[in-house]
Design a protein around this motif. Structure first.
Motif, short mmCIF file in Angstrom:
data_model
loop_
_atom_site.label_atom_id
_atom_site.label_comp_id
_atom_site.label_asym_id
_atom_site.label_seq_id
_atom_site.Cartn_x
_atom_site.Cartn_y
_atom_site.Cartn_z
N THR A 73 8.37 -8.61 -15.74
CA THR A 73 9.00 -9.17 -16.94
C THR A 73 10.34 -9.81 -16.60
N HIS A 74 11.13 -9.13 -15.75
CA HIS A 74 12.42 -9.69 -15.34
C HIS A 74 12.23 -11.01 -14.58
N ILE A 75 11.20 -11.06 -13.73
CA ILE A 75 10.93 -12.29 -12.98
C ILE A 75 10.57 -13.42 -13.92
N SER A 76 9.75 -13.12 -14.94
CA SER A 76 9.37 -14.16 -15.90
C SER A 76 10.57 -14.70 -16.65
N GLU A 77 11.66 -13.90 -16.73
CA GLU A 77 12.89 -14.33 -17.40
C GLU A 77 13.88 -14.99 -16.44
N GLY A 78 13.47 -15.10 -15.16
CA GLY A 78 14.31 -15.79 -14.19
C GLY A 78 15.24 -14.91 -13.40
N HIS A 79 15.02 -13.58 -13.43
CA HIS A 79 15.86 -12.65 -12.66
C HIS A 79 15.06 -12.13 -11.46
N PHE A 80 15.59 -12.38 -10.26
CA PHE A 80 14.85 -12.02 -9.04
C PHE A 80 15.60 -11.01 -8.17
N GLU A 81 16.63 -10.37 -8.72
CA GLU A 81 17.45 -9.50 -7.89
C GLU A 81 16.92 -8.07 -7.80
N GLY A 82 16.04 -7.67 -8.74
CA GLY A 82 15.60 -6.29 -8.80
C GLY A 82 14.64 -5.92 -7.68
N GLN A 83 14.48 -4.61 -7.49
CA GLN A 83 13.56 -4.07 -6.48
C GLN A 83 12.72 -2.97 -7.11
N VAL A 84 11.43 -2.94 -6.78
CA VAL A 84 10.52 -1.91 -7.28
C VAL A 84 10.60 -0.69 -6.38
N PRO A 85 10.83 0.52 -6.93
CA PRO A 85 10.87 1.72 -6.07
C PRO A 85 9.50 2.00 -5.47
N GLN A 86 9.48 2.43 -4.22
CA GLN A 86 8.22 2.71 -3.52
C GLN A 86 7.83 4.17 -3.77
N ILE A 87 7.10 4.37 -4.86
CA ILE A 87 6.69 5.73 -5.26
C ILE A 87 5.16 5.74 -5.42
N GLY A 88 4.61 6.95 -5.52
CA GLY A 88 3.19 7.08 -5.72
C GLY A 88 2.41 7.09 -4.42
N PRO A 89 1.11 6.91 -4.49
CA PRO A 89 0.25 6.92 -3.30
C PRO A 89 0.62 5.79 -2.33
N ALA A 90 0.07 5.87 -1.11
CA ALA A 90 0.39 4.90 -0.07
C ALA A 90 0.04 3.47 -0.50
N GLU A 91 -1.10 3.31 -1.21
CA GLU A 91 -1.51 1.98 -1.64
C GLU A 91 -0.49 1.38 -2.61
N PHE A 92 0.04 2.21 -3.53
CA PHE A 92 1.04 1.72 -4.48
C PHE A 92 2.36 1.44 -3.77
N GLN A 93 2.70 2.23 -2.76
CA GLN A 93 3.92 1.97 -2.00
C GLN A 93 3.83 0.64 -1.25
N ARG A 94 2.64 0.37 -0.68
CA ARG A 94 2.45 -0.92 0.01
C ARG A 94 2.52 -2.07 -0.99
#
Length: 347
Positions: A73-94
């Motif tokens: 949602t932030h990207i669709s609004e033109g904000h690219f500075e955020g980072q997604v936390p690497q949580i959950g199973p290995a596939e979700f972390q990748r």
């Protein structure tokens, strides 16, 4: 339907099928009703614990998906500075890692676009300013001549001379813009020749002999007796030398000295240094002097200090030769000025 609810419903359905199967099996195992109730109760308890564990184990999945959704949602609004936390199973972390890399590249690309757009607006503004001033002057003088306002021949000739000078400045600006656009677009083919640095210096100094004499400047050249020839396009590199020398002349005090030093810095390159003894360049301006239309002194006009394209053209030509260019300044140290340098490939 949310993924977590979907997974819980799927788990509940599968657990219910297992319970029903076990209940039927218990009834046909010739067990009394008390044993059937007991086994069914134990089975239901185990199923409840399983559902509870399943509920808590699906929370990281929900968090990971929620984080990616928010960041999207932030990207669709033109904000690219955020980072997604690497949580959950290995596939979700990748997935989160790849998502963060994607946003990083998008942010870098959009920063370049914003910089390019800002440069374009600045370019248009500067070109408009540098064209408007001489055009207004030419228009005013032409109107005065057309209206027969000027009667004496001396003033008439002075007006014509001013018009000639202004048209010359306009032509010079257009030529510089054309040259810069050629270099930016890769329209200048690199066809080097075997050339000697002393010839390059001689030609550059001769072309600026009048300006040097006008400010009573002395030029000291320090160059080794034996120096390998360089692989350059002579006319292009003469332009680089002339632009840097012209800059040194304009910033040198009357009666001062310009020092030129040449040395071989490696088996591949020769380096030229041009040192003036003016006021120098502020540290924050050192990285910008090679930007097009940049003037360290905002009050400087085109008539007194050029259009701000000479050093930008010099940088592009040096890079075309595979060399580097830079400036060292000693602002605040009286008489030290600035030292421009650039490298030339050895033939």
């Amino acid at each position: 339907m949310k993924l977590r609810i979907y997974l819980l419903i799927a788990s509940g359905v599968s657990t219910s099928i297992i319970l029903l199967t076990l209940f039927v099996c218990y009834r046909y195992m010739l067990l009394n009703w008390k044993d059937v109730v007991l086994l069914t109760t134990v089975t239901l308890g185990a199923a409840s614990v399983s559902m509870l564990i399943h509920y808590f184990m699906t929370r990281p999945l929900e968090k990971a998906i929620h984080a990616i959704t928010e960041e999207t949602t932030h990207i669709s609004e033109g904000h690219f500075e955020g980072q997604v936390p690497q949580i959950g199973p290995a596939e979700f972390q990748r997935l989160a890692d790849q998502f963060n890399r994607m946003t990083g590249k998008l942010n870098e690309s959009f920063q370049k676009l914003r910089t390019a757009e800002a440069s374009r607006k600045e370019l248009v503004a500067n070109v408009s300013h540098d064209l408007r001033t001489p055009m207004a002057s030419i228009q005013a003088f032409v109107e005065a001549l057309q209206d027969d306002v000027i009667q004496d021949k001396e003033t008439f000739e002075r007006y014509l001379q001013t018009i000639r000078l202004e048209t010359g400045r306009l032509d010079g600006l257009i030529q510089e813009l054309f040259k810069l656009s050629q270099l930016d677009a890769g329209g200048t083919e690199f066809t080097p020749e075997r050339y000697h640095v002393d010839h390059l210096l001689l030609d550059g100094l001769q072309s600026l002999a009048f300006q040097l004499e006008e400010k009573k400047l002395q030029v000291d050249v320090d160059m080794p007796d034996r120096l390998p020839p360089v692989a350059i396009m002579p006319q292009e590199m003469k332009r680089v030398l002339s632009n840097i020398l012209d800059n040194a002349i304009r910033h040198s005090p009357v009666g001062g000295t310009i020092e030129i030093k040449v040395e071989q810095i490696s088996e591949q390159y020769v380096q030229l240094y041009i040192q003036d003894h003016g006021q120098g360049i502020e540290e924050e301006d050192s990285s910008k002097v090679f930007d097009r239309f940049y003037r360290a002194d905002p009050s400087r006009t085109r008539a007194s200090g050029g259009a701000g394209l000479g050093l930008a053209i010099a940088k592009s030509i040096v890079h075309l030769h595979g060399g580097t260019i830079g400036v060292d300044s000693h602002t605040g140290e009286e008489g030290h000025g600035s030292r421009f340098w650039f490298t030339l490939p050895i033939y």
